[in-house]
Scaffold this motif. Structure first.
Motif, PDB file in Angstrom:
ATOM      1  N   PHE A 269       0.828  -1.209   0.000  1.00  0.00           N
ATOM      2  CA  PHE A 269       0.000   0.000   0.000  1.00  0.00           C
ATOM      3  C   PHE A 269       0.859   1.255   0.000  1.00  0.00           C
ATOM      4  CE2 PHE A 269      -3.562   2.564   1.961  1.00  0.00           C
ATOM      5  CZ  PHE A 269      -4.437   2.378   0.899  1.00  0.00           C
ATOM      6  N   ASP A 270       2.004   1.195   0.669  1.00  0.00           N
ATOM      7  CA  ASP A 270       2.888   2.352   0.752  1.00  0.00           C
ATOM      8  C   ASP A 270       3.330   2.823  -0.628  1.00  0.00           C
ATOM      9  OD1 ASP A 270       4.706   4.208   2.287  1.00  0.00           O
ATOM     10  OD2 ASP A 270       6.211   3.050   1.212  1.00  0.00           O
ATOM     11  N   GLN A 271       3.486   1.891  -1.556  1.00  0.00           N
ATOM     12  CA  GLN A 271       3.892   2.260  -2.911  1.00  0.00           C
ATOM     13  C   GLN A 271       2.853   3.160  -3.571  1.00  0.00           C
ATOM     14  OE1 GLN A 271       4.938  -1.199  -5.235  1.00  0.00           O
ATOM     15  NE2 GLN A 271       6.033  -2.155  -3.547  1.00  0.00           N
ATOM     16  N   LEU A 272       1.563   2.860  -3.339  1.00  0.00           N
ATOM     17  CA  LEU A 272       0.496   3.678  -3.915  1.00  0.00           C
ATOM     18  C   LEU A 272       0.485   5.067  -3.291  1.00  0.00           C
ATOM     19  CD1 LEU A 272      -2.444   1.109  -3.970  1.00  0.00           C
ATOM     20  CD2 LEU A 272      -1.196   1.974  -5.938  1.00  0.00           C
ATOM     21  N   LEU A 273       0.609   5.117  -1.969  1.00  0.00           N
ATOM     22  CA  LEU A 273       0.567   6.397  -1.277  1.00  0.00           C
ATOM     23  C   LEU A 273       1.776   7.261  -1.642  1.00  0.00           C
ATOM     24  CD1 LEU A 273      -0.534   5.220   2.289  1.00  0.00           C
ATOM     25  CD2 LEU A 273      -1.960   5.857   0.350  1.00  0.00           C
ATOM     26  N   THR A 274       2.956   6.659  -1.618  1.00  0.00           N
ATOM     27  CA  THR A 274       4.185   7.407  -1.898  1.00  0.00           C
ATOM     28  C   THR A 274       4.233   7.882  -3.341  1.00  0.00           C
ATOM     29  OG1 THR A 274       5.344   6.098  -0.227  1.00  0.00           O
ATOM     30  CG2 THR A 274       6.696   7.338  -1.758  1.00  0.00           C
ATOM     31  N   ARG A 275       3.739   7.071  -4.255  1.00  0.00           N
ATOM     32  CA  ARG A 275       3.722   7.445  -5.669  1.00  0.00           C
ATOM     33  C   ARG A 275       2.957   8.755  -5.859  1.00  0.00           C
ATOM     34  NH1 ARG A 275       0.952   3.038  -8.603  1.00  0.00           N
ATOM     35  NH2 ARG A 275       2.679   1.856  -7.720  1.00  0.00           N
ATOM     36  N   CYS A 276       1.872   8.893  -5.125  1.00  0.00           N
ATOM     37  CA  CYS A 276       1.081  10.119  -5.191  1.00  0.00           C
ATOM     38  C   CYS A 276       1.844  11.292  -4.576  1.00  0.00           C
ATOM     39  CB  CYS A 276      -0.242   9.919  -4.460  1.00  0.00           C
ATOM     40  SG  CYS A 276      -1.257  11.400  -4.358  1.00  0.00           S
ATOM     41  N   LEU A 277       2.439  11.071  -3.411  1.00  0.00           N
ATOM     42  CA  LEU A 277       3.156  12.138  -2.719  1.00  0.00           C
ATOM     43  C   LEU A 277       4.380  12.616  -3.506  1.00  0.00           C
ATOM     44  CD1 LEU A 277       3.053  10.779   0.946  1.00  0.00           C
ATOM     45  CD2 LEU A 277       1.621  12.559  -0.050  1.00  0.00           C
ATOM     46  N   LEU A 278       4.996  11.715  -4.260  1.00  0.00           N
ATOM     47  CA  LEU A 278       6.195  12.085  -5.013  1.00  0.00           C
ATOM     48  C   LEU A 278       5.904  13.038  -6.167  1.00  0.00           C
ATOM     49  CD1 LEU A 278       8.151   8.694  -5.108  1.00  0.00           C
ATOM     50  CD2 LEU A 278       8.776  10.782  -3.895  1.00  0.00           C
ATOM     51  N   ARG A 279       4.651  13.212  -6.505  1.00  0.00           N
ATOM     52  CA  ARG A 279       4.283  14.167  -7.548  1.00  0.00           C
ATOM     53  C   ARG A 279       4.246  15.598  -7.021  1.00  0.00           C
ATOM     54  NH1 ARG A 279      -0.461  11.240 -11.166  1.00  0.00           N
ATOM     55  NH2 ARG A 279       0.502   9.163 -11.252  1.00  0.00           N
ATOM     56  N   MET A 280       4.396  15.751  -5.728  1.00  0.00           N
ATOM     57  CA  MET A 280       4.328  17.068  -5.108  1.00  0.00           C
ATOM     58  C   MET A 280       5.731  17.663  -4.991  1.00  0.00           C
ATOM     59  SD  MET A 280       1.453  16.191  -2.203  1.00  0.00           S
ATOM     60  CE  MET A 280       1.254  17.913  -1.742  1.00  0.00           C
ATOM     61  N   GLN A 281       5.840  18.962  -5.198  1.00  0.00           N
ATOM     62  CA  GLN A 281       7.138  19.631  -5.159  1.00  0.00           C
ATOM     63  C   GLN A 281       7.662  19.765  -3.727  1.00  0.00           C
ATOM     64  OE1 GLN A 281       7.371  23.313  -7.432  1.00  0.00           O
ATOM     65  NE2 GLN A 281       5.558  22.727  -8.607  1.00  0.00           N
ATOM     66  N   ASN A 282       6.759  19.986  -2.789  1.00  0.00           N
ATOM     67  CA  ASN A 282       7.166  20.190  -1.396  1.00  0.00           C
ATOM     68  C   ASN A 282       7.123  18.892  -0.605  1.00  0.00           C
ATOM     69  OD1 ASN A 282       7.481  22.875  -1.927  1.00  0.00           O
ATOM     70  ND2 ASN A 282       5.630  23.540  -0.847  1.00  0.00           N
ATOM     71  N   GLU A 283       7.769  18.925   0.559  1.00  0.00           N
ATOM     72  CA  GLU A 283       7.691  17.781   1.460  1.00  0.00           C
ATOM     73  C   GLU A 283       6.248  17.593   1.907  1.00  0.00           C
ATOM     74  OE1 GLU A 283      10.328  17.964   4.752  1.00  0.00           O
ATOM     75  OE2 GLU A 283      12.146  17.956   3.523  1.00  0.00           O
ATOM     76  N   ALA A 284       5.838  16.344   1.958  1.00  0.00           N
ATOM     77  CA  ALA A 284       4.465  16.045   2.357  1.00  0.00           C
ATOM     78  C   ALA A 284       4.414  14.665   2.992  1.00  0.00           C
ATOM     79  CB  ALA A 284       3.525  16.107   1.159  1.00  0.00           C
ATOM     80  N   PHE A 285       3.443  14.474   3.871  1.00  0.00           N
ATOM     81  CA  PHE A 285       3.250  13.163   4.477  1.00  0.00           C
ATOM     82  C   PHE A 285       1.775  12.965   4.830  1.00  0.00           C
ATOM     83  CE2 PHE A 285       4.942  16.052   7.791  1.00  0.00           C
ATOM     84  CZ  PHE A 285       3.885  16.059   8.694  1.00  0.00           C
ATOM     85  N   ILE A 286       1.420  11.725   5.057  1.00  0.00           N
ATOM     86  CA  ILE A 286       0.064  11.367   5.481  1.00  0.00           C
ATOM     87  C   ILE A 286       0.144  10.913   6.922  1.00  0.00           C
ATOM     88  CG2 ILE A 286      -1.912   9.849   5.078  1.00  0.00           C
ATOM     89  CD1 ILE A 286      -0.816   9.549   2.187  1.00  0.00           C
ATOM     90  N   ILE A 287      -0.748  11.437   7.773  1.00  0.00           N
ATOM     91  CA  ILE A 287      -0.775  11.015   9.169  1.00  0.00           C
ATOM     92  C   ILE A 287      -2.149  10.451   9.506  1.00  0.00           C
ATOM     93  CG2 ILE A 287       1.020  12.561  10.021  1.00  0.00           C
ATOM     94  CD1 ILE A 287      -1.121  14.497  10.888  1.00  0.00           C
ATOM     95  N   ASN A 288      -2.135   9.467  10.418  1.00  0.00           N
ATOM     96  CA  ASN A 288      -3.405   8.886  10.852  1.00  0.00           C
ATOM     97  C   ASN A 288      -3.961   9.667  12.039  1.00  0.00           C
ATOM     98  OD1 ASN A 288      -1.929   8.066  13.095  1.00  0.00           O
ATOM     99  ND2 ASN A 288      -1.846   5.917  12.496  1.00  0.00           N
ATOM    100  N   GLY A 289      -5.032   9.160  12.622  1.00  0.00           N
ATOM    101  CA  GLY A 289      -5.696   9.875  13.702  1.00  0.00           C
ATOM    102  C   GLY A 289      -4.854  10.046  14.942  1.00  0.00           C
ATOM    103  N   GLU A 290      -3.847   9.193  15.117  1.00  0.00           N
ATOM    104  CA  GLU A 290      -2.948   9.298  16.267  1.00  0.00           C
ATOM    105  C   GLU A 290      -1.822  10.301  16.023  1.00  0.00           C
ATOM    106  OE1 GLU A 290      -3.199   4.692  17.891  1.00  0.00           O
ATOM    107  OE2 GLU A 290      -1.633   5.261  16.477  1.00  0.00           O
ATOM    108  N   GLY A 291      -1.716  10.786  14.774  1.00  0.00           N
ATOM    109  CA  GLY A 291      -0.616  11.667  14.434  1.00  0.00           C
ATOM    110  C   GLY A 291       0.609  10.908  13.989  1.00  0.00           C
ATOM    111  N   ARG A 292       0.424   9.625  13.628  1.00  0.00           N
ATOM    112  CA  ARG A 292       1.549   8.798  13.197  1.00  0.00           C
ATOM    113  C   ARG A 292       1.659   8.826  11.676  1.00  0.00           C
ATOM    114  NH1 ARG A 292       4.154   5.555  16.425  1.00  0.00           N
ATOM    115  NH2 ARG A 292       2.455   5.575  17.962  1.00  0.00           N
ATOM    116  N   ILE A 293       2.874   8.944  11.160  1.00  0.00           N
ATOM    117  CA  ILE A 293       3.102   9.022   9.720  1.00  0.00           C
ATOM    118  C   ILE A 293       2.858   7.669   9.062  1.00  0.00           C
ATOM    119  CG2 ILE A 293       4.827   9.429   7.919  1.00  0.00           C
ATOM    120  CD1 ILE A 293       6.114  11.484   9.763  1.00  0.00           C
ATOM    121  N   VAL A 294       2.058   7.688   8.012  1.00  0.00           N
ATOM    122  CA  VAL A 294       1.750   6.474   7.256  1.00  0.00           C
ATOM    123  C   VAL A 294       2.561   6.411   5.962  1.00  0.00           C
ATOM    124  CG1 VAL A 294      -0.099   5.165   6.144  1.00  0.00           C
ATOM    125  CG2 VAL A 294      -0.575   6.449   8.233  1.00  0.00           C
TER     126      VAL A 294
END
Length: 241
Positions: free
Chosen positions: A176-201
């Motif tokens: 699943f990480d490959q799908l999420l990261t592939r999307c994030l890599l299209r962004m110019q700036n640093e970005a991350f996805i966090i869950n409800g606990e504030g943990r990076i996914v």
């Protein structure tokens, strides 16, 4: 200053992520609807369902797991104790082991055993039961099942307005990480996805590590992912990656 192009990147990435999550929940809704159909029919006959009444789900589950574009490692339904006439605890669940051949999940429901699998205390079961809303839990190591690092998607099954269990799916993070990261890599700036606990996914920079806790910086742009009933967000920082 955030440019129009960066705003477009954030919006497009958010939409892609929402589509990924929505697809999982749509598949779970299908399972839930099939269970409710059986429960309603048996209630009209005045009898309680048995484990055999859920055997027909195997075809739907195997079709999901056999799909070439699936990232679901295991899926099925898990029932509220006492719902069946012949079993106290029960799940109709199949998964893809290392061999690749779809197999039923065999768990120990003997309360006297040290390896007793008590799903009644698992957040992916208790949260939908308490809130009557969909849930995504993790990532965490599935110690009692496959020992994979997973996300657990689940939604409540309601028959006659009553909670009877959950339809759920395990997503292996390494896929699943490959799908999420592939999307994030299209962004110019640093970005991350966090869950409800504030943990990076997932993240698009080595400055952020999956599994670590992260806050939402004041200067960051935060988009809550709409298909999720818990507080999952896409966070974009004002820092080029």
């Amino acid at each position: 200053m955030i440019t129009t192009e960066q705003n477009d990147e954030l919006q497009q990435c958010t939409q892609r992520l929402e589509a990924i999550f929505s697809k999982v929940f749509e598949q779970l809704e299908t399972l839930a609807e099939q269970v409710v159909t059986v429960w309603d029919a048996l209630a009209a006959e005045g009898r309680k369902p048995t484990s055999k009444d859920l055997a027909f789900l195997q075809a739907t589950i195997e079709e999901r797991l056999s799909s070439n574009d699936t990232y679901i490692h295991g899926t099925g339904v898990v029932l509220e104790p006492g719902e069946l006439a012949d079993q106290e605890l029960f799940l109709e669940w199949f998964y893809r082991p290392a061999s690749g051949k779809i197999a039923p999940m065999m768990l120990n429901f003997n309360r006297q055993s040290e390896s007793f699998y008590n799903y009644q205390g698992m957040p992916w079961f208790t949260r939908p039961k308490l809130t009557l809303r969909a849930s995504v839990e993790g990532p965490f190591v599935d110690l009692y099942g496959t020992e994979l690092y997973i996300l657990a998607f689940s939604l409540p099954i309601l028959a006659g307005g009553r909670f009877v269990g959950v339809a759920a799916a395990d997503i292996a993070m390494h896929e699943f990480d490959q799908l999420l990261t592939r999307c994030l890599l299209r962004m110019q700036n640093e970005a991350f996805i966090i869950n409800g606990e504030g943990r990076i996914v997932a993240a698009n920079s080595t400055n952020w590590f999956v599994g670590n806790m992260a806050s939402r910086p004041a200067a960051a742009k935060v988009h809550k992912l709409k298909p999720l009933s818990i507080d999952w967000s896409l966070v974009e920082l004002p820092t080029p990656r």
